[in-house]
Design an enzyme around this catalytic site. Structure first.
Site, PDB file in Angstrom:
ATOM      1  N   GLU A 153       0.835  -1.234  -0.030  1.00 39.20           N
ATOM      2  CA  GLU A 153       0.002   0.106   0.124  1.00 39.20           C
ATOM      3  C   GLU A 153       0.940   1.310  -0.056  1.00 39.20           C
ATOM      4  O   GLU A 153       0.707   2.143   0.922  1.00 39.20           O
ATOM      5  CB  GLU A 153      -1.030   0.010   1.215  1.00 39.20           C
ATOM      6  CG  GLU A 153      -1.920  -1.145   1.045  1.00 39.20           C
ATOM      7  CD  GLU A 153      -3.132  -0.807   2.156  1.00 39.20           C
ATOM      8  OE1 GLU A 153      -2.638  -0.229   3.296  1.00 39.20           O
ATOM      9  OE2 GLU A 153      -4.266  -1.420   2.068  1.00 39.20           O
ATOM     10  N   GLU A 305      -6.096  -8.196  -0.108  1.00 42.08           N
ATOM     11  CA  GLU A 305      -6.657  -8.293   1.224  1.00 42.08           C
ATOM     12  C   GLU A 305      -8.183  -7.800   1.169  1.00 42.08           C
ATOM     13  O   GLU A 305      -8.363  -7.102   0.620  1.00 42.08           O
ATOM     14  CB  GLU A 305      -5.872  -6.995   2.152  1.00 42.08           C
ATOM     15  CG  GLU A 305      -4.270  -7.174   2.226  1.00 42.08           C
ATOM     16  CD  GLU A 305      -3.913  -6.076   2.948  1.00 42.08           C
ATOM     17  OE1 GLU A 305      -4.584  -5.363   3.482  1.00 42.08           O
ATOM     18  OE2 GLU A 305      -2.593  -5.651   3.032  1.00 42.08           O
TER      19      GLU A 305
HETATM   20  C1  GAL Z   1      -4.336  -2.921   4.899  1.00 42.54           C
HETATM   21  C2  GAL Z   1      -2.860  -2.979   5.118  1.00 42.54           C
HETATM   22  C3  GAL Z   1      -2.646  -4.291   6.074  1.00 42.54           C
HETATM   23  C4  GAL Z   1      -3.462  -4.281   7.328  1.00 42.54           C
HETATM   24  C5  GAL Z   1      -5.093  -3.962   7.026  1.00 42.54           C
HETATM   25  C6  GAL Z   1      -5.896  -3.561   8.298  1.00 42.54           C
HETATM   26  O1  GAL Z   1      -4.220  -1.442   4.783  1.00 42.54           O
HETATM   27  O2  GAL Z   1      -2.242  -3.386   3.985  1.00 42.54           O
HETATM   28  O3  GAL Z   1      -1.207  -4.486   6.539  1.00 42.54           O
HETATM   29  O4  GAL Z   1      -3.000  -3.242   8.165  1.00 42.54           O
HETATM   30  O5  GAL Z   1      -5.052  -2.913   6.118  1.00 42.54           O
HETATM   31  O6  GAL Z   1      -7.331  -3.553   7.525  1.00 42.54           O
END
Ligand code: GAL
Ligand code: ZN
Length: 658
Positions: A153, A305
């Site tokens: 990110e 994710e």
């Molecule tokens: C994303 C990040 C992850 C984790 C996640 C939590 O932004 O890439 O490492 O922090 O959010 O929702």
């Protein structure tokens, strides 16, 4: 060029971020056992492992990572291997404070969290490159390696002196001369003329409003500067493993990275999606992110994710009710995802994200969350081979652009209530409610293949993009355009007449005399609906039909919606039902139909790869009438004319009528 297909090999990838460095090694065996049970076939490793691998400057501790990769490989699980460069170890900030970013007002962004690196710092870049080099060399031939995940990110912004120097180099290559820069930035205004390159700064904290063109360029620059960090690491891993696809995970609808430009630099486009379980429009938001990412990828894409349950970064963090994780997961697959991964595999017990869900939550393997995860894994094993690699057809394109977005955020604009992303979501949502499939496109890309093109709002439009829109309509296309479009050129310079002259001619507008933004909660009456957010004092040139006029108020009798042949212009934001009505009307005229007619409210239909996905976003069961005989791949049951969906239920249907 490697692609997502090289990693999926005919399946849908299922898994998530795996951070076993947070756990004693005894737990690892339990992890892989449960992963197998859940149908996990991919884990993302190393995202935040920099301090573990390089505990002291120049040190390398790969032993644990060797054991980990061997272990997951022995269980048939592939690895998305991350370069851990998004969170430098404390020693770097302590030893090299110049690697730490500075905010607009000059304060230091310290270590102790993550993403505390200045993208312009040569020291940071040197350490990142050196570690990436060694990581790639070490694991190039490891059989578990399926995808490279660069950083995480990318999002840091910095206003430090190093950044200032870098910004000047970027500007020099964009403009060549100071005179050209002064002209583009309109520095005659407020005595801002520059006499030397060294005087130019990033837009730091100032007394009053800053130069909007300077801000626009700084946003362009920052996206490019971060991209340099990405491509530097990408080139290193690609040199070691030309056959392994490379990605970096986007934040959804994040203004800091021009995702169109970045996507061109990736083998796989991946994104992190976190719709709010409490949001009644969460399903639409998830659909929008899917459509956007698929469009950037130009085909199958990756959910890098998502959350199996609650996140921990909203004011109030709601869990997902039973079925919602599965619904949104299968929705992403329906809309083209070939990889469905989570943050993270095992919920943390310590650290800033211990209240953030995992696939394996604190409730453990008998917990509801893990049971639903297992069900999703099992279902993906069934439908994966059917959908993997297939496309999602769309006849409608929604134009979306970072330059336009950036220019829309400047200070000193007619209304700070107008939000680019909310407009995009409103228009996408209207089509989603109407059951019409769509994808996103970048201004300047080929439009002739679409029956209809929508422009929720593009405040900034370059000349070529304007010409494309005109040519598209002349060529028989249907264009529906929202207010405050074509207002400025690429330098953020106003186009006289309230809108580019070519666009005014296209829509039948002689002049936009004034913009009349509306107050929060206010509405303006139009024929048959209410407009919100904005209205315009338009003088038509007589060549367009007035589809609706303003009624009452200062604009009484003036057109609010104009149509000239295939070109429609909406000078307000109609309330949701009315926007949907107008778009459906334009779509019908363009020959665009919904995926399925007569669906009950809340049920979404998507076609992918010869399959029909029916997704019930409603909280009560739904009944869908569907002529013909269909086999539901998820249950093995045949539906004869009627499909019943539970609350949050999903059916994945193959037509077996023949
Ligand atoms: C994303 C990040 C992850 C984790 C996640 C939590 O932004 O890439 O490492 O922090 O959010 O929702
Ligand atoms: Zn910096």
């Amino acid at each position: 060029m490697p692609s997502l297909r090289d990693a999926t090999r005919g399946r849908v990838l299922f898994g998530g971020d795996y951070n076993p460095e947070q756990w004693p090694e005894e737990v690892w065996a339990d992890d892989v056992r449960l992963m197998k049970e859940a149908g996990v076939n991919s884990v993302t490793i190393g995202v935040f492992s920099w301090a573990m691998i390089e505990p002291r400057p120049g040190a390398r501790e790969f032993g644990w990572l060797d054991r980990l990769l061997d272990l997951v490989h022995a269980h048939g699980i592939g690895v998305v291997l991350a370069t851990p460069t998004s969170s430098p170890p404390p020693w770097m900030g302590a030893l090299h404070p110049e690697t730490l970013p500075r905010t607009e007002d000059g304060s230091v962004v310290n270590y102790g969290s993550r993403q505390h690196f200045c993208p312009s710092s040569p020291v940071y870049r040197r350490y990142a490159a050196s570690l990436t080099e060694d990581l790639a060399a070490r694991y190039a031939d490891h059989p578990a390696l399926t995808v490279w995940h660069i950083n995480n990110e990318y999002c840091t912004h910095c206003w430090c002196d190093e950044t200032a120097a870098h910004f000047r180099r970027w500007l020099a290559s964009r403009y060549g001369t100071l005179d050209a820069l002064d002209a583009a930035w309109g520095t005659a205004f407020w005595s801002q003329r520059y006499g030397a390159w060294a005087e130019i700064l990033p837009p730091r904290r100032a007394q009053y409003m800053r130069n909007p063109a300077q801000e626009l360029d700084f946003k362009r620059f920052t996206s490019d500067a971060l991209m340099e960090c990405y491509t530097a690491e990408r080139d290193i891993v690609a040199r070691h493993t030309p056959h392994i696809p490379v990605t970096t995970n986007f934040m959804p609808l994040w203004s800091g990275q021009d995702a169109w430009a970045w996507a061109e630099q990736e083998d796989i486009v991946s994104v992190d999606v976190y719709p709010d379980p409490k949001d009644p429009r969460g399903g639409q938001y998830n659909a929008m992110l899917a459509d956007m990412t698929r469009s950037q990828a130009g085909g199958p894409w990756m959910v890098m994710e998502q959350a199996a349950g609650p996140v921990n970064w909203r004011a109030v963090n709601h869990p997902k009710p039973a079925g919602l994780n599965r619904l949104w997961s299968l929705q992403s697959v329906a809309r083209g995802a070939d990889a469905l991964c989570y943050f993270q595999w095992r919920q943390s017990r310590q650290g800033a994200e211990k209240f953030h869900s995992g696939m394996l939550s604190h409730a453990g393997e008998s917990g509801r969350t893990f049971r639903e995860v297992k069900r999703i894994g099992a279902e993906l094993a069934v439908i994966g081979p059917e959908v993997s690699g297939t496309g999602v057809p769309a006849e409608v394109a929604v134009l979306h652009d970072w330059d336009a977005w950036w220019s829309s955020t400047q200070e000193g604009r007619p209304s700070s209530l107008v939000s680019y992303t909310e407009l995009v979501q409103a228009w996408h949502g209207a089509l989603w409610d109407a059951g019409i499939g769509m994808e996103f496109a970048r201004p300047g890309s080929a439009l002739s293949g679409y029956r209809m093109v929508l422009v929720p709002q593009l405040q900034l439009l370059g000349d070529a993009a304007v010409d494309d829109l005109v040519a598209y309509v002349r060529g028989g296309g249907t264009l529906v355009c929202g207010f405050f479009t074509g207002v400025v050129d690429v330098d953020d310079r106003i186009r006289p007449g309230g809108m580019d002259a070519r666009l005014r001619e296209l829509f039948g507008i002689r002049t936009v005399h004034e913009w009349w933004p509306l107050d929060a909660g206010a509405a303006v009456e139009c024929d048959g609906f209410r407009g919100t957010l904005w209205s315009e004092e338009l003088e038509p040139d007589g060549s367009a039909e007035t589809v609706a006029a303003y009624r009452g108020g200062e604009l009484d009798g003036l057109p609010s919606v104009l149509r000239k042949g295939g070109a429609w212009y909406l000078s307000t934001l109609p309330e949701p039902g009315a926007l949907r009505g107008l778009l459906v009307r334009a779509a019908a005229a363009a020959g665009v139909r919904p995926v399925l007619e007569g669906l009950p409210a809340g049920v979404e239909a998507v076609r992918r790869g010869g399959l029909l996905f029916l997704l019930n976003h409603g909280r009560t069961p739904a009944v869908v009438e569907l002529p013909g005989r269909h086999l539901d791949l998820l249950t093995g049951a045949e539906a004869d004319g009627v499909v019943r969906l539970d609350r949050y239920g999903v059916a994945v249907l193959r037509d077996v009528s023949a």
